[in-house]
Design a protein around this motif. Structure first.
Motif, PDB file in Angstrom:
ATOM      1  N   ALA A  74       0.844  -1.192   0.134  1.00 52.97           N
ATOM      2  CA  ALA A  74      -0.008   0.034  -0.029  1.00 52.97           C
ATOM      3  C   ALA A  74       1.040   1.284   0.009  1.00 52.97           C
ATOM      4  O   ALA A  74       0.501   2.284  -0.710  1.00 52.97           O
ATOM      5  CB  ALA A  74      -0.966  -0.111   1.080  1.00 52.97           C
ATOM      6  N   ALA A  75       1.690   1.107   0.849  1.00 55.86           N
ATOM      7  CA  ALA A  75       2.759   2.332   0.704  1.00 55.86           C
ATOM      8  C   ALA A  75       3.524   2.617  -0.712  1.00 55.86           C
ATOM      9  O   ALA A  75       3.598   3.820  -0.917  1.00 55.86           O
ATOM     10  CB  ALA A  75       3.964   2.236   1.921  1.00 55.86           C
ATOM     11  N   LEU A  76       3.896   1.297  -1.151  1.00 57.28           N
ATOM     12  CA  LEU A  76       4.289   1.782  -2.473  1.00 57.28           C
ATOM     13  C   LEU A  76       3.131   2.211  -3.547  1.00 57.28           C
ATOM     14  O   LEU A  76       3.819   3.274  -4.463  1.00 57.28           O
ATOM     15  CB  LEU A  76       4.767   0.275  -3.288  1.00 57.28           C
ATOM     16  N   SER A  77       2.197   1.649  -3.348  1.00 55.03           N
ATOM     17  CA  SER A  77       1.018   2.422  -4.395  1.00 55.03           C
ATOM     18  C   SER A  77       0.875   3.826  -3.957  1.00 55.03           C
ATOM     19  O   SER A  77       0.580   4.546  -5.063  1.00 55.03           O
ATOM     20  CB  SER A  77      -0.234   1.431  -4.223  1.00 55.03           C
ATOM     21  N   VAL A 130      12.228  13.224  -5.816  1.00 47.16           N
ATOM     22  CA  VAL A 130      12.096  12.400  -4.442  1.00 47.16           C
ATOM     23  C   VAL A 130      11.081  11.558  -4.528  1.00 47.16           C
ATOM     24  O   VAL A 130      11.485  10.314  -3.681  1.00 47.16           O
ATOM     25  CB  VAL A 130      12.084  13.629  -3.427  1.00 47.16           C
ATOM     26  N   ALA A 131      10.083  11.765  -5.132  1.00 46.85           N
ATOM     27  CA  ALA A 131       8.952  10.530  -5.118  1.00 46.85           C
ATOM     28  C   ALA A 131       9.522   9.401  -5.757  1.00 46.85           C
ATOM     29  O   ALA A 131       9.197   8.329  -5.247  1.00 46.85           O
ATOM     30  CB  ALA A 131       7.926  11.064  -5.901  1.00 46.85           C
ATOM     31  N   LEU A 132      10.306   9.609  -6.882  1.00 47.70           N
ATOM     32  CA  LEU A 132      10.645   8.377  -7.474  1.00 47.70           C
ATOM     33  C   LEU A 132      11.718   7.607  -6.435  1.00 47.70           C
ATOM     34  O   LEU A 132      11.792   6.362  -6.738  1.00 47.70           O
ATOM     35  CB  LEU A 132      11.556   8.860  -8.871  1.00 47.70           C
ATOM     36  N   THR A 133      12.567   8.293  -5.843  1.00 48.93           N
ATOM     37  CA  THR A 133      13.645   7.623  -5.031  1.00 48.93           C
ATOM     38  C   THR A 133      12.992   7.069  -3.819  1.00 48.93           C
ATOM     39  O   THR A 133      13.157   5.958  -3.469  1.00 48.93           O
ATOM     40  CB  THR A 133      14.283   8.744  -4.290  1.00 48.93           C
ATOM     41  N   GLU A 134      11.466   7.501  -3.527  1.00 48.24           N
ATOM     42  CA  GLU A 134      10.733   7.054  -2.319  1.00 48.24           C
ATOM     43  C   GLU A 134      10.140   5.810  -2.910  1.00 48.24           C
ATOM     44  O   GLU A 134      10.043   4.727  -2.169  1.00 48.24           O
ATOM     45  CB  GLU A 134       9.563   7.851  -1.932  1.00 48.24           C
ATOM     46  N   ARG A 166      10.336   1.984  -1.362  1.00 45.72           N
ATOM     47  CA  ARG A 166       9.193   1.378  -1.084  1.00 45.72           C
ATOM     48  C   ARG A 166       9.137  -0.044  -1.721  1.00 45.72           C
ATOM     49  O   ARG A 166       9.049  -0.892  -1.197  1.00 45.72           O
ATOM     50  CB  ARG A 166       7.953   2.340  -1.481  1.00 45.72           C
ATOM     51  N   GLN A 167       9.696  -0.069  -2.727  1.00 46.42           N
ATOM     52  CA  GLN A 167      10.036  -1.202  -3.401  1.00 46.42           C
ATOM     53  C   GLN A 167      10.936  -2.550  -2.874  1.00 46.42           C
ATOM     54  O   GLN A 167      10.604  -3.472  -2.832  1.00 46.42           O
ATOM     55  CB  GLN A 167      10.502  -1.181  -5.009  1.00 46.42           C
ATOM     56  N   ALA A 168      11.881  -1.647  -2.349  1.00 44.49           N
ATOM     57  CA  ALA A 168      12.989  -2.508  -1.691  1.00 44.49           C
ATOM     58  C   ALA A 168      12.549  -2.929  -0.270  1.00 44.49           C
ATOM     59  O   ALA A 168      12.566  -4.267  -0.083  1.00 44.49           O
ATOM     60  CB  ALA A 168      14.562  -1.470  -1.334  1.00 44.49           C
TER      61      ALA A 168
END
Length: 352
Positions: free
Chosen positions: A101-104, A199-203, A207-209
């Protein structure tokens, strides 16, 4: 001589003959045994300080939890990939869902930021057009002011008229500068949104990791056999709490093969070489000869690998013959070597 004395003499002679024959047989047997022993000592290097070895590895858990299912028994043969036990994964699945959910949520921020970039870009285009309009009005007011200045100089315009035109010129200048500043602010806003997107892409990567880690934790709740082998003693029960890194069982790696570690005296290894044939006889199967070949020699004596290696430079020196561990690879049919178990005592003979 009486008949009784004759009988005694005859018995003594018989005992003497029998004793002589027995002594002779014993001497012959001892001589044959001695010759065979000397022949063996002359032809073979032999040691009874040898054991059968196999890789015995611990089965450990990477996560903490309750054991819900155990799928093996003591001394059971298992295949690579067989499920050994299962740990309760409800908590790890919840963490997995939370991470998903956090990744989405992080991924949903990217389209919003891209939309903001487009909106602000359109606004910047409008402001750029406003700059051109303000510049045109400013040029017109500058021309108007110059004309009234000339009229005022020749007393064809009043002071009030000149001041009104000057005020209009100042307003036009302020509008032009305001348009420039608004356009610069819009451009800066675009750069800020692009930085937020980075920053969002890094996040998203973070989250994927985290989701990948949670997925791994879920898979770690099912412990499988790493290779073909045989399970050892079972010491765990269903419902038991296990900690990450705890040893749950031991498995004997049957796919890696077996070997014999023979500890020869240092005076026996001078003529040994890799590939040399060896004969192995175990205490468990007396009279049955297993074959093998010398695979490698230890780089040091066995005492050097002990917890407290001896230091000959300290105290009184007593010379003790050291032993060199020699690894002997078992050969022959698998049906024969399968009888051997790790830890069995053996006697190894190698031709000189």
């Amino acid at each position: 001589m009486t008949s009784k004395n004759k009988q005694h003499a005859k018995t003594d002679r018989l005992i003497t003959i029998i004793t002589g024959w027995i002594a002779g047989i014993i001497m012959v047997v001892l001589a044959i045994w001695g010759l065979l022993t000397l022949r063996t000592l002359y032809i073979y290097e032999e040691t009874n300080d040898a054991q059968v070895e196999e890789y015995i590895n611990p089965v450990t858990t990477r996560v903490t939890g309750y054991i819900t299912k155990i799928s093996y028994e003591e001394n059971q043969d298992v295949k690579k990939g067989d499920t050994l036990l299962v740990i309760d994964n409800n908590e790890f699945k919840l963490q997995q869902q939370e991470a998903g959910a956090a990744l989405s949520n992080a991924e949903a921020q990217v389209p919003v930021l891209e939309s903001n970039v487009n909106t602000v870009s359109k606004s910047a285009e409008a402001l750029q057009a406003q700059i051109a309009s303000s510049k045109a009005r400013l040029w017109k007011q500058e021309q108007e002011y110059a004309r009234y200045q000339k009229l005022f100089d020749v007393e064809s315009a009043t002071q009030q008229q000149l001041e009104n035109v000057k005020t209009a010129l100042d307003v036009a200048k302020a509008d032009y500068q305001s348009a420039i500043d608004n356009y610069a602010a819009a451009i800066s806003r675009i750069q800020d949104i692009k930085a937020q997107k980075a920053v969002a892409l890094t996040e998203i990567q973070r989250r994927q990791a985290m989701l990948g880690r949670n997925n791994l934790d879920v898979t770690y709740t099912v412990i499988i056999a790493p290779y073909n082998g045989k399970m050892g003693r079972r010491t765990i029960q269903e419902g038991q709490v296990v900690q990450a890194g705890q040893t749950l069982a031991f498995i004997v790696n049957q796919s890696a093969g077996k070997w014999v570690t023979a500890n020869f005296k240092e005076t026996q290894v001078s003529k040994m070489h890799i590939g040399q044939k060896a004969e192995i006889e175990t205490d468990a199967f007396p009279g049955k000869i297993f074959t093998g070949s010398v695979e490698s020699f230890s780089p040091a004596t066995g005492s050097r690998f002990s917890l407290l290696p001896p230091d000959n430079a300290s105290g009184n020196f007593v010379k003790i013959v050291q032993r060199i561990p020699v690894r002997i690879k078992l050969a022959g049919p698998v049906a024969e070597t399968v009888l051997l178990r790790a830890g069995m005592n053996a006697t190894v003979s190698i031709k000189k």
